[in-house]
Motif scaffolding. Structure first.
Motif, PDB file in Angstrom:
ATOM      1  N   GLU A   1       0.828  -1.204   0.000  1.00 33.69           N
ATOM      2  CA  GLU A   1       0.000   0.000   0.000  1.00 33.69           C
ATOM      3  C   GLU A   1       0.865   1.257   0.000  1.00 33.69           C
ATOM      4  OE1 GLU A   1      -3.538   2.138   2.617  1.00 33.69           O
ATOM      5  OE2 GLU A   1      -3.146  -0.019   2.818  1.00 33.69           O
ATOM      6  N   ALA A   2       1.940   1.253   0.785  1.00 32.97           N
ATOM      7  CA  ALA A   2       2.825   2.421   0.808  1.00 32.97           C
ATOM      8  C   ALA A   2       3.478   2.629  -0.554  1.00 32.97           C
ATOM      9  CB  ALA A   2       3.891   2.255   1.884  1.00 32.97           C
ATOM     10  N   GLN A   3       3.849   1.537  -1.222  1.00 31.71           N
ATOM     11  CA  GLN A   3       4.439   1.669  -2.557  1.00 31.71           C
ATOM     12  C   GLN A   3       3.461   2.315  -3.534  1.00 31.71           C
ATOM     13  OE1 GLN A   3       6.768  -1.827  -4.056  1.00 31.71           O
ATOM     14  NE2 GLN A   3       6.327  -2.666  -2.034  1.00 31.71           N
ATOM     15  N   ARG A   4       2.196   1.939  -3.418  1.00 34.13           N
ATOM     16  CA  ARG A   4       1.187   2.554  -4.298  1.00 34.13           C
ATOM     17  C   ARG A   4       1.056   4.039  -3.998  1.00 34.13           C
ATOM     18  NH1 ARG A   4      -1.480  -2.576  -3.165  1.00 34.13           N
ATOM     19  NH2 ARG A   4      -1.483  -3.846  -5.058  1.00 34.13           N
ATOM     20  N   ARG A   5       1.072   4.397  -2.720  1.00 30.58           N
ATOM     21  CA  ARG A   5       0.981   5.812  -2.350  1.00 30.58           C
ATOM     22  C   ARG A   5       2.224   6.579  -2.821  1.00 30.58           C
ATOM     23  NH1 ARG A   5       0.163   6.661   3.733  1.00 30.58           N
ATOM     24  NH2 ARG A   5      -0.164   8.815   3.016  1.00 30.58           N
TER      25      ARG A   5
ATOM     26  N   ARG B   1       7.120   7.262   7.058  1.00 31.85           N
ATOM     27  CA  ARG B   1       7.018   7.237   8.524  1.00 31.85           C
ATOM     28  C   ARG B   1       5.749   6.499   8.955  1.00 31.85           C
ATOM     29  NH1 ARG B   1       9.367  10.612  12.337  1.00 31.85           N
ATOM     30  NH2 ARG B   1       9.802  12.245  10.796  1.00 31.85           N
ATOM     31  N   ASP B   2       4.636   6.766   8.279  1.00 32.63           N
ATOM     32  CA  ASP B   2       3.389   6.077   8.611  1.00 32.63           C
ATOM     33  C   ASP B   2       3.497   4.567   8.391  1.00 32.63           C
ATOM     34  OD1 ASP B   2       2.202   8.452   9.274  1.00 32.63           O
ATOM     35  OD2 ASP B   2       1.094   8.683   7.396  1.00 32.63           O
ATOM     36  N   ASP B   3       4.306   4.169   7.413  1.00 29.93           N
ATOM     37  CA  ASP B   3       4.392   2.756   7.043  1.00 29.93           C
ATOM     38  C   ASP B   3       5.332   1.961   7.937  1.00 29.93           C
ATOM     39  OD1 ASP B   3       3.564   0.707   5.045  1.00 29.93           O
ATOM     40  OD2 ASP B   3       5.703   0.650   4.605  1.00 29.93           O
ATOM     41  N   LEU B   4       6.285   2.630   8.556  1.00 31.30           N
ATOM     42  CA  LEU B   4       7.273   1.922   9.363  1.00 31.30           C
ATOM     43  C   LEU B   4       6.662   1.391  10.655  1.00 31.30           C
ATOM     44  CD1 LEU B   4      10.392   4.280   9.107  1.00 31.30           C
ATOM     45  CD2 LEU B   4      10.124   2.026   8.046  1.00 31.30           C
ATOM     46  N   PRO B   5       7.165   0.292  11.179  1.00 31.39           N
ATOM     47  CA  PRO B   5       6.731  -0.162  12.498  1.00 31.39           C
ATOM     48  C   PRO B   5       7.164   0.839  13.571  1.00 31.39           C
ATOM     49  CG  PRO B   5       8.587  -1.474  11.718  1.00 31.39           C
ATOM     50  CD  PRO B   5       8.158  -0.624  10.575  1.00 31.39           C
ATOM     51  N   ARG B   6       6.485   0.778  14.698  1.00 28.81           N
ATOM     52  CA  ARG B   6       6.731   1.751  15.763  1.00 28.81           C
ATOM     53  C   ARG B   6       8.195   1.797  16.175  1.00 28.81           C
ATOM     54  NH1 ARG B   6       2.942   3.904  18.911  1.00 28.81           N
ATOM     55  NH2 ARG B   6       1.464   2.300  18.251  1.00 28.81           N
TER      56      ARG B   6
END
Length: 548
Positions: A269-273, A491-496
């Motif tokens: 999903e992040a790649q698409r964004r 940043r949103d895609d990375l784990p905490r």
């Protein structure tokens, strides 16, 4: 009473309709029990719906939901682990286990459960497994085992009791291996290497499918060796050895007995964004960039100089020029990260970094840049079959011959020259070999800078200079916007555990905006604009150049 937000209501409906079933199967795979899976699913749903009702508006809804799911599963797993340990610790060290333990293997064999026994032995912890094997298979007494392990005999008894109970519980349940035991996941790797390790790292570490699946499962969700062994369908002794090896090689990190992937893996999903962001911004960036390049080349010609050498026409040379100019602008952008990935020191004299990408069903737009020997560099484009036109790497002898034909120093080796002709990097005119690559000479650029400082330029030269100043600002403004937007997506895609690592974020932004996939969208937009041409007349050597 708080007003209901239509956006949050829509997200709540979407969650119930699209995620509940997926979450149940996620929980079933993790727990192995349908009742516990239902409880865990309801727990996750409560967390999601409560957050939405409380006013949360996630930027990336899917990533947010699955992060909550992973967090709640971690809480569930920790609670279960503590509960089991408490039950086992309550067992008296004085309990009589000799008669029961003596009967256990025979009962298993009589019930034709030998294969199940072997299976469970493969998936219990090594400190339990070693005692079971020593006692039942090697026939050692508890005293002999205790002496060999330097443990009290009571401790050996207790571990044997625990091991037997775990084995019996495992044999009574229908253990299901994880989906990756028969359906491997696929991660595409961008290995950014200043120096490859002495044993071929990182390529030798991230190519095996088993390693890739470990990285996928342990990404953002620390896993024990036992959990990974079941998920992969691999016996625990082999899994333990592999996990320790990958930890030493810095691809996993270990904490509190659990392993977590130590490098970023960008989700589908992040790649698409990221792709949508690049496509939208390149449509604004490329027109001023293309015009600025055309004007710069006109200035070079007026100065009697060449940016790209004498062997290619301008249309073919544009493929190299566009990449070089884009990278130059990117380095000038005010918010471009100063950190460059690929320099992290690793075992065996390596210096490299890795970015993983989940396999995604969108056309590849990557552009590889291979710095090889003797000043030879080649951009390779994953567009319309261009990638396969030229070889991946030239040998050092081949790049030496190519450089010799450019500089006129030395007589090329005929057999090697024929190879270069077949690749499209040379052509023969009579008895002479002629390069078909761009040539970028540092001396030419220095001459151009000196020429620009003169005062007697033509009106056209000054017009180009003034226009380029305006165009440069347009390009840099869009680049700054790109850096900021890509940073937020990543940043949103990375784990905490990774989100606060600013150095890691800098490296990701730089790589995603200065290399692939950004360069792929640059090429695609330039072709869509008609500024780049790709047809039967286009040289096979596009993207290749010698730097002098």
């Amino acid at each position: 009473m708080k007003a209901r937000n239509p956006t949050q209501e829509k997200l709540a409906e979407e969650f119930v309709e699209q995620y509940m079933k997926k979450l149940f199967y996620f929980c079933l795979k993790k727990t192995g029990d349908s009742h516990e899976a239902e409880d865990l699913t309801q727990d996750i749903a409560l967390q999601v719906l409560t957050a939405l009702q409380g006013g949360t508006e996630p930027r990336n809804f899917s990533a947010w939901v699955w992060q909550i799911a992973r967090n709640r599963y971690s809480v569930w797993a920790d609670c279960k682990h503590r509960r089991v340990e408490h039950e086992l610790d309550c067992v008296s060290e004085e309990c009589e286990i000799e008669d029961e333990s003596a009967r256990l293997p025979e009962n298993m064999i009589q019930n034709e459960n030998l294969s199940a026994l072997r299976r469970e032995l493969a998936f219990i912890r090594s400190d339990y497994r070693d005692i079971v094997v020593a006692h039942y298979i090697d026939g050692k007494s508890l005293r002999e085992i205790a002496e060999g392990l330097s443990l009290p005999e009571s401790a050996v008894k207790q571990r044997l009791y625990r091991a037997r109970k775990i084995i019996q519980e495992g044999m009574e349940m229908a253990r299901e291996f994880g989906v990756r035991s028969y359906k491997p996941d696929t991660i595409i790797y961008n290995n950014i290497c200043d120096r490859i390790g002495d044993r071929g790292q990182p390529h030798t570490l991230n190519e095996p499918k088993l390693n890739q699946n470990i990285f996928a499962v342990a990404y953002g969700t620390p896993q024990s060796a036992e959990e990974l062994a079941v998920e992969m369908g691999v016996a625990l002794p082999y899994m333990e050895d592999l996990l320790e090896h990958l930890t030493r090689e810095t691809l996993l990190k270990k904490q509190s007995g659990k392993y977590e992937t130590a490098f970023p893996i960008i989700s589908r999903e992040a790649q698409r964004r990221i792709g949508d962001t690049h496509a939208a911004l390149m449509a604004r960036m490329l027109p001023p960039l293309e015009e600025g390049i055309d004007r710069l080349m006109e200035q070079y010609r007026e100065a009697g100089l060449s940016f790209y050498g004498e062997y290619l026409n301008y249309e073919d040379a544009k493929w190299v020029i566009l990449m070089k100019i884009y990278e130059g602008y990117y380095d000038m952008c005010p918010n471009t990260p100063a950190y460059r990935p690929g320099m992290t020191k690793r075992p065996d004299n390596g210096a490299w970094d890795i970015i993983g990408f989940e396999a995604v069903d969108i056309p590849s737009k990557s552009v590889g840049c291979h710095h090889q020997h003797n000043g030879f560099v080649c951009y390779r484009y994953a567009y319309a079959g261009i990638w396969g036109r030229t070889p991946d790497f030239l040998t050092e002898a081949e790049t030496a011959v190519l450089r010799a034909t450019v500089t006129g120093k030395g007589i090329p080796d005929a057999s090697i020259a024929e190879n270069l002709i077949s690749y499209g990097y040379l052509r023969k005119e009579g008895d002479t070999y002629v390069p078909t690559v761009a040539v970028i000479r540092e001396a030419e650029h220095k001459k151009f800078i000196r020429y620009g400082k003169r005062r007697n330029h033509s009106a056209k030269f000054l017009e180009h200079a003034e226009a380029r100043g305006r165009l440069n600002q347009e390009v840099l403004s869009v680049m700054a916007e790109m850096n900021q937007e890509i940073r937020e997506i990543v940043r949103d895609d990375l784990p905490r555990s990774m989100r606060r690592d600013e150095k890691l974020l800098d490296g990701l932004v730089y790589s995603l905006c200065c290399h692939s996939p950004a360069l792929g969208y640059v090429v695609e937009q330039a072709i869509a604009d008609g500024w780049l041409t790709n047809n039967e007349q286009t040289s096979r050597s596009i993207g290749a150049y010698i730097y002098l």
